[in-house]
Design an enzyme around this catalytic site. Structure first.
Site: not given
Ligand code: UD1
Length: 372
Positions: A219
């Site tokens: 991820h």
């Molecule tokens: C975040 C944390 C990371 C952690 C991870 C666990 C930061 C910078 N990174 O990364 O340290 O290991 O969470 O999962 O905070 N999205 C969805 N649904 C959700 C959540 C996310 O669709 O419920 C998608 C969104 O399009 C989003 C992307 O996933 O833009 C990434 O989510 P984001 O919270 O930015 O970072 P993670 O990659 O999940």
């Protein structure tokens, strides 16, 4: 009675918070009142709500509903929302976990309002400054009143940055403390793994048997958002699955779903993000774990499973030192070599992450600090 605000936002923080909420409920309910703020960074039901239900975490008192966005926009909304909550009622401190944008936002909002910051999982370093997580944890550590380091390596990293015996003072002239607490994730793995074994049906659901599948998770933005890297990882997984005739179970993070390569082996079984009971069961029974997640690396170690680390470096260097994990980066040949090496080596898994009582130690440390 002291009052603490716990900030959570991303999946691993919700899980870690379970250990602290459980310890408050079981051992400190006469001394500590905990309120929970969910930033809403993770919002899909299977990235958030499922963990509250399964792990018995109280419903958040506040939910900012921040959702996705660029780092700046997402973090800014969180800082504003957390600040409002901290101004609306008195808190004796804020509890923050790990290294996400929710952690950073909580640290900035609280420190500016002189609310003591208690950072759980302090001192972790990858030394890769282009990782958003590395930026977040360094800022949070430097703004924190108590740094709860899970391992000796984390303590050493804090010492190297001058965070032990530093001249910094906080509200009322109080200094900074560093406490080696052990790891709340180990508390959780011990507490929930038995329950998970009884309740989870994930092995049957996936049609796999104990010891006869690989668990993979991917991820990290540097892996998912780069077509070459994600392509290399899926190529390696496909080759291993085909050559060894072994299924690969891959719970899919929403970020990864967006960037999947067009072709890969049908022995790679993609499943929705797993609940905590399901991921514990998958980790515990896998032949090998392959991951770019810090949490999954550690849980593999807790369950004595060898781990291929799909990153150029790791914060959990103890795992490498004990040869329980191998760094492969996103390089197809190195992933395959690491998998082969780990499949045929005898590894020992000493208890490096505490005694399963980290949450109690952390709450005692906070009480002593606030009362001093
Ligand atoms: C975040 C944390 C990371 C952690 C991870 C666990 C930061 C910078 N990174 O990364 O340290 O290991 O969470 O999962 O905070 N999205 C969805 N649904 C959700 C959540 C996310 O669709 O419920 C998608 C969104 O399009 C989003 C992307 O996933 O833009 C990434 O989510 P984001 O919270 O930015 O970072 P993670 O990659 O999940």
């Amino acid at each position: 009675m002291i009052k603490l605000l716990t900030v959570i936002g991303a999946r691993p923080q919700i899980i870690k918070a379970a250990a602290i909420s459980r310890a408050v409920r079981d051992s400190f309910s006469d001394k500590i009142q905990e309120k929970i703020l969910h930033t809403g960074q993770h919002y899909d039901a299977n990235m958030s709500q499922v963990f509250f239900d399964e792990l018995g975490i109280p419903t958040p008192d506040y939910n900012l509903g921040v959702g996705s966005g660029s780092h700046g926009a997402q973090t800014a909304k969180m800082i504003e929302g957390i600040e409002q909550v901290l101004c609306s009622e008195h808190f004796d401190g804020i509890i923050l976990y790990g290294d996400t944008n929710s952690t950073l936002a909580g640290a900035v909002a609280a420190a500016k309002l002189h609310v003591p910051v208690f950072h759980i999982e302090a001192g972790l370093r990858s030394f890769n400054m282009s990782m958003p997580e590395e930026q977040n944890r360094i800022v949070c550590d430097h703004l924190s009143s108590i740094l709860f380091a899970p391992t000796q390596t984390a303590v050493d990293n804090l010492a190297a940055e001058g965070l032990i015996f530093s001249k910094a003072t906080f509200l009322n002239g109080k200094g900074r403390e560093v406490i080696k607490s052990g790891d709340v994730m180990y508390d959780n793995a011990l507490y929930f793994s038995k329950l998970a074994q009884d309740k989870s049906t994930i092995l049957d659901d996936c049609g796999v048997e104990t010891g006869n599948y690989i668990l993979a998770t991917v991820h990290r933005d540097f892996n998912t958002d780069d077509p070459v890297r994600i392509g290399n990882i899926f190529k390696a997984l496909s080759l291993i699955a085909e050559e060894d005739q072994i299924p690969v179970i891959l719970p899919l993070h929403p970020r990864t779903r967006k960037y999947l390569p067009a072709q890969f082996s049908n022995k790679i079984k993609l499943i929705p993000p797993a609940s905590f009971f399901d991921i514990l069961t998958l980790e515990k029974n896998a032949k090998i774990v392959m991951t770019d997640s810090g949490g999954v690396q550690k849980e593999a170690f807790f369950f004595s499973r060898p781990c291929v680390i799909l990153r150029p470096e790791t914060e959990w260097v103890e795992i490498l030192k004990h040869k329980a994990g191998v760094l492969s980066d996103a390089n197809t040949d190195r992933i395959m070599d690491a998998c082969r090496t780990l499949s045929c080596s005898e590894v020992v898994f000493p208890p490096l992450f505490g005694d399963g009582k980290a949450a109690t130690k952390i709450l005692k440390g906070i009480l002593d600090y606030v009362d001093s």
